[in-house]
Scaffold this motif. Structure first.
Motif, short mmCIF file in Angstrom:
data_model
loop_
_atom_site.label_atom_id
_atom_site.label_comp_id
_atom_site.label_asym_id
_atom_site.label_seq_id
_atom_site.Cartn_x
_atom_site.Cartn_y
_atom_site.Cartn_z
N ALA A 358 0.82 -1.21 0.00
CA ALA A 358 0.00 0.00 0.00
C ALA A 358 0.85 1.26 0.00
CB ALA A 358 -0.93 0.00 1.21
N ALA A 359 0.25 2.36 -0.45
CA ALA A 359 0.92 3.66 -0.48
C ALA A 359 -0.11 4.74 -0.21
CB ALA A 359 1.60 3.89 -1.84
N SER A 360 0.39 5.96 0.00
CA SER A 360 -0.47 7.12 0.26
C SER A 360 0.18 8.35 -0.36
CB SER A 360 -0.65 7.33 1.77
OG SER A 360 0.49 7.97 2.32
N PRO A 361 -0.48 9.50 -0.35
CA PRO A 361 0.16 10.71 -0.86
C PRO A 361 1.39 11.14 -0.07
CG PRO A 361 -2.21 10.97 -0.82
CD PRO A 361 -1.90 9.72 -0.07
N ARG A 362 1.60 10.56 1.12
CA ARG A 362 2.75 10.91 1.94
C ARG A 362 3.73 9.77 2.11
NH1 ARG A 362 2.73 16.15 2.01
NH2 ARG A 362 3.87 16.27 3.98
N SER A 363 3.45 8.62 1.50
CA SER A 363 4.33 7.47 1.66
C SER A 363 4.33 6.63 0.39
CB SER A 363 3.90 6.60 2.85
OG SER A 363 2.57 6.14 2.69
N ALA A 364 5.51 6.09 0.06
CA ALA A 364 5.64 5.21 -1.09
C ALA A 364 5.10 3.82 -0.74
CB ALA A 364 7.10 5.12 -1.51
N TYR A 365 5.08 2.93 -1.73
CA TYR A 365 4.54 1.59 -1.52
C TYR A 365 5.38 0.82 -0.50
CZ TYR A 365 1.38 2.19 -5.48
OH TYR A 365 0.39 2.64 -6.32
N GLU A 366 4.70 0.18 0.45
CA GLU A 366 5.35 -0.61 1.49
C GLU A 366 4.50 -1.83 1.80
OE1 GLU A 366 5.85 2.27 4.61
OE2 GLU A 366 3.78 2.93 4.49
N VAL A 367 5.12 -2.83 2.39
CA VAL A 367 4.42 -4.07 2.73
C VAL A 367 3.74 -3.89 4.09
CG1 VAL A 367 4.64 -6.56 3.11
CG2 VAL A 367 6.11 -5.41 1.43
N VAL A 368 2.41 -4.09 4.10
CA VAL A 368 1.59 -3.80 5.28
C VAL A 368 0.88 -5.07 5.74
CG1 VAL A 368 -0.31 -2.42 6.21
CG2 VAL A 368 1.24 -1.42 4.51
N GLU A 369 0.90 -5.30 7.04
CA GLU A 369 0.22 -6.46 7.63
C GLU A 369 -0.99 -6.01 8.44
OE1 GLU A 369 2.23 -9.91 9.94
OE2 GLU A 369 1.47 -8.50 11.45
N LEU A 370 -2.10 -6.70 8.25
CA LEU A 370 -3.32 -6.47 9.02
C LEU A 370 -3.60 -7.69 9.89
CD1 LEU A 370 -6.10 -5.15 9.74
CD2 LEU A 370 -6.99 -6.21 7.64
N ASP A 371 -3.72 -7.45 11.20
CA ASP A 371 -4.16 -8.49 12.12
C ASP A 371 -5.68 -8.45 12.16
OD1 ASP A 371 -4.93 -10.02 14.37
OD2 ASP A 371 -3.04 -9.63 15.38
N THR A 372 -6.32 -9.46 11.59
CA THR A 372 -7.78 -9.41 11.47
C THR A 372 -8.49 -9.58 12.80
OG1 THR A 372 -7.96 -11.78 11.00
CG2 THR A 372 -7.60 -10.31 9.12
N ARG A 373 -7.81 -10.06 13.82
CA ARG A 373 -8.44 -10.21 15.14
C ARG A 373 -8.55 -8.88 15.86
NH1 ARG A 373 -4.38 -14.16 17.86
NH2 ARG A 373 -3.06 -12.59 16.84
N THR A 374 -7.49 -8.08 15.76
CA THR A 374 -7.44 -6.81 16.50
C THR A 374 -7.73 -5.60 15.62
OG1 THR A 374 -5.07 -6.50 16.10
CG2 THR A 374 -5.72 -7.81 18.02
N GLY A 375 -7.62 -5.76 14.29
CA GLY A 375 -7.78 -4.63 13.39
C GLY A 375 -6.55 -3.76 13.28
N ARG A 376 -5.46 -4.16 13.92
CA ARG A 376 -4.25 -3.34 13.89
C ARG A 376 -3.45 -3.60 12.61
NH1 ARG A 376 -2.08 -4.18 20.15
NH2 ARG A 376 -3.80 -3.02 21.17
N THR A 377 -2.84 -2.53 12.11
CA THR A 377 -1.98 -2.64 10.94
C THR A 377 -0.57 -2.19 11.31
OG1 THR A 377 -2.66 -0.41 10.26
CG2 THR A 377 -3.82 -2.26 9.25
N ARG A 378 0.39 -2.73 10.59
CA ARG A 378 1.78 -2.31 10.77
C ARG A 378 2.55 -2.57 9.49
NH1 ARG A 378 5.40 -6.88 13.76
NH2 ARG A 378 4.39 -8.74 12.89
N VAL A 379 3.58 -1.77 9.26
CA VAL A 379 4.46 -1.95 8.11
C VAL A 379 5.50 -2.99 8.47
CG1 VAL A 379 6.12 -0.84 6.58
CG2 VAL A 379 4.07 0.40 7.32
N ILE A 380 5.66 -4.01 7.62
CA ILE A 380 6.60 -5.09 7.93
C ILE A 380 7.69 -5.26 6.87
CG2 ILE A 380 4.88 -6.36 9.28
CD1 ILE A 380 4.63 -8.27 6.86
N GLY A 381 7.64 -4.49 5.77
CA GLY A 381 8.65 -4.64 4.73
C GLY A 381 8.68 -3.46 3.79
#
Length: 667
Positions: A358-381
């Motif tokens: 995923a990417a945004s207007p303020r960040s380039a493409y990065e590998v993002v992990e979603l924990d479906t139990r908690t709804g938390r996301t984090r960049v992992i790569g």
């Protein structure tokens, strides 16, 4: 006090080398045991694609050193080039395609002294043997994938089948060791998806003149012990229905994304007791008016991925703006929280985790992990790391313009922006209209340092998702049917003229640029409108007739049948629309950039175009790059291209810049 500076003259820490070094994105996610793996661009290493892994302890590393280049050339645009699994001993086994020779290789990266060894032979015929979308079958000692085999010298002398390649290397010396699982009744196929019980395989197929966003069919076959798939039959899809992806749910039902109702939507069919010719499907998230799929430009793209618990990770939105978790039983869809505005068409899942890019207007493409139990996301790569202060990034505006016949035109507007300068009150900024490639594609709303390269210097950028772009439904895509060179040109001009009329842009300092299909739109705009003061044409299509008659690769060889019209019925339209035949209408400067190894838009089109321009007195420049194909990948190429483009605008718009090499314009 911030000093005043004329638009286009502003200093910027975002130079061409910085923009080039951050070009490209992670692709083709996959799980190998508990580890996330993917491919990543390496512009400063000759433009190769590296294979990356994120170890369980959080360490990120490249699996293969240069010059290994993990990239397929099937349908020239390629697709998923690797697969991995854990061996019984616990170490990873990787199968991948090496770009220079297009052979499949097998590699055990955690085995000391191990080296990649080839699994497939080299063929000197045409483009040789090519492979894509591999699926490891360790239980059978095979890897299943798509085989593209050239049968003659012409680019259209080619067949594609699903094939099984033995992992013991026996196919290197004996082509007959490759077991063909499907016949070649269809011109194009994707890799097989195996049902949970291992009894069936499903894949997508289509034929000329359809492109995969026009019409595809889902094929179903029974897996046999040693022969090809048995009882092969179509189960869904038609010539006017695009199925972009197919896969299996844990309960054995077949999931697919279809645009039969205008939008690519997720559907499900249950095969138990299914009568021949009867395919009742259930929409899993209907009526949202947004896409759950996209154009199948590469083999093996993913917009959804089932989880073990029955939920489904989905990429969806007007474009691909969100990652969500869908409950197929209730239709409830919960999106991941975070700043990201664009998700690439690649997904992996592991347990309760869903991983995307995923990417945004303020960040380039990065590998993002979603924990479906908690709804938390984090960049992992491939984590975004600001190479300069983010205050130099542009602030995009999402806008909808009105074009001819009151049609809507979607665009992203990036006004000039810098913390170091303000413009004079009596000056309007120059603007460059960016026409994306495809043309069946779209411009994503993400941070692009090439855009920031211009906006931080005081030149605005308008990315136009003209009629024909994806992300807005099939009806919006179909606006370009038989109207290529008309609707795209009109929509780009309408955005530029509106920006000028409202006082956002200087009407005397408008430019247009684009690559591939965007290069076509740029060239067509310079020959049919007087809106722009100059243009940058990058690896373009310039002559429709030669492109439609063995002048390009097989995948797009009949694309013009829908974009322009049937060649047998409207041959005159092919000449009338071609910029090559209207160079006498070009009166503004232009820059033409071309890779000499491009087989999609061959250099001969540029050569013929320039021959027609000779002696006409129009300032122009042509730069050809050895070793570059369709889409520049090397850092030195991108640096020269970007600096040359800026020099064109500086010279045309009367801007003085001494920090870039001057582009020599000939007449």
């Amino acid at each position: 006090m911030v000093p005043t500076g004329a638009y286009g003259t502003w200093p910027s820490p975002i130079d061409a080398a910085l923009a080039a070094s951050h070009d490209g994105r992670p692709e083709y996610l996959g799980m190998v045991g508990d580890e996330v793996w993917w491919t990543a661009p390496r512009p400063t290493e000759g433009g190769r694609r590296a294979l990356m892994r994120r170890r369980v302890d959080g360490g990120e590393e490249s699996v293969l050193p240069a010059p290994w280049n993990v990239r397929s050339r099937v349908i020239e645009y390629g697709g998923r080039p690797w697969a991995g699994a854990l061996l019984a001993e616990g170490g990873p086994l990787i199968v991948f395609v090496h770009f220079p020779d297009q052979r499949l290789y097998v590699y055990e990266p955690d085995t000391p002294e191990a080296e990649p060894r080839p699994l497939t032979p080299v063929s000197a015929l045409g483009g040789g043997l090519r492979w894509v979308d591999p699926q490891l079958r360790l239980d059978r000692g095979e890897v299943w994938c798509v085989l593209e085999e050239f049968t003659g010298a012409a680019p259209t002398d080619v067949r594609r089948v699903i094939a099984a390649v033995p992992l013991d290397g026996s196919a290197v010396e004996d082509r007959a060791a490759v077991r063909e699982l499907s016949d070649d009744r269809h011109r194009f196929v994707t890799g097989p998806r195996l049902s949970p019980d291992g009894r069936h395989a499903a894949w997508i197929a289509w034929d000329h003149p359809q492109m995969p966003w026009d019409g595809t069919v889902v094929m179903l076959g029974e897996v046999t012990e040693s022969g090809p798939f048995g009882s092969v039959r179509p189960v869904v899809g038609e010539t006017d229905e695009s199925v972009a992806q197919v896969d299996w749910a844990p309960d054995g039902s077949l999931l697919f994304v279809s645009d039969l109702g205008n939008w690519w939507e997720l559907q499900r069919i249950r095969l138990e007791g299914l009568a021949p010719g009867v395919v009742p499907s259930t929409g899993l998230c209907p009526g949202r008016g947004e896409e759950f799929g996209g154009p199948l430009w590469k083999i093996g793209l993913k917009w959804f991925h089932p989880l073990e618990n029955g939920l489904i990770a989905v990429i969806h939105g007007k474009g691909a703006t969100a990652l969500g978790i869908l409950d197929p039983e209730t239709g409830e869809l919960v999106d991941a929280a975070g700043p990201w505005t664009e998700w690439s068409s690649t997904l992996a899942v592991h347990g309760d985790r869903a991983i995307g890019v995923a990417a945004s207007p303020r960040s380039a493409y990065e590998v993002v992990e979603l924990d479906t139990r908690t709804g938390r996301t984090r960049v992992i790569g491939s984590a975004h790391d600001d190479p300069v202060d983010p205050v130099y990034y542009p602030e995009p505006q999402i806008r909808t313009f009105v074009g001819p016949d009151n049609r809507e035109i979607h665009a992203h507007i990036y006004p000039p922006h810098s913390p170091d300068r303000i413009a004079p009150d009596d000056e309007l900024p120059p603007f460059v209209v960016w026409a994306h490639g495809g043309p069946t594609g779209h411009a994503p709303l993400v941070l692009d340092l090439e855009i920031a390269y211009f906006t931080s210097r005081g030149i605005g950028v308008a990315e136009v998702n003209y009629g024909g772009s994806t992300g807005y439904g099939r009806e919006y895509r179909n606006r370009l049917r038989e109207q290529w060179g008309v609707v795209d040109v009109e929509d780009c001009a309408a955005v530029a003229e509106t920006l000028a009329a409202e006082g956002t842009a200087d009407p005397a300092r408008l430019a247009i640029r684009g690559g591939s299909a965007g290069g076509w739109t740029t060239a067509a705009s310079l020959t049919s409108t007087d809106v722009y003061a100059c243009g940058t044409i990058i690896y373009p299509i310039l002559d429709l007739m030669s492109w439609a008659t063995d002048g390009t690769h097989d995948f797009e060889s009949q694309y013009l049948e829908s974009l322009i019209g049937p060649l047998a019925e409207v041959p005159g339209r092919y000449r009338e629309r071609s910029p090559l035949h209207h160079v006498d209408r070009i009166t503004t400067p232009f820059l033409l950039l071309q890779g000499l190894d491009d087989v999609i838009c061959p250099p001969v089109q540029c050569e013929r175009f320039l021959a027609q321009m000779a002696g006409r007195g129009v300032p122009h420049a042509f730069i050809a790059f050895e070793g570059e194909g369709h889409g520049f990948r090397r850092a030195d190429t991108m640096v020269r291209a970007l600096e040359s483009e800026l020099s064109l605008y500086a010279q045309t718009f009367g801007i003085i810049r001494r920090d870039i090499p001057p582009l020599e314009l000939k007449k």
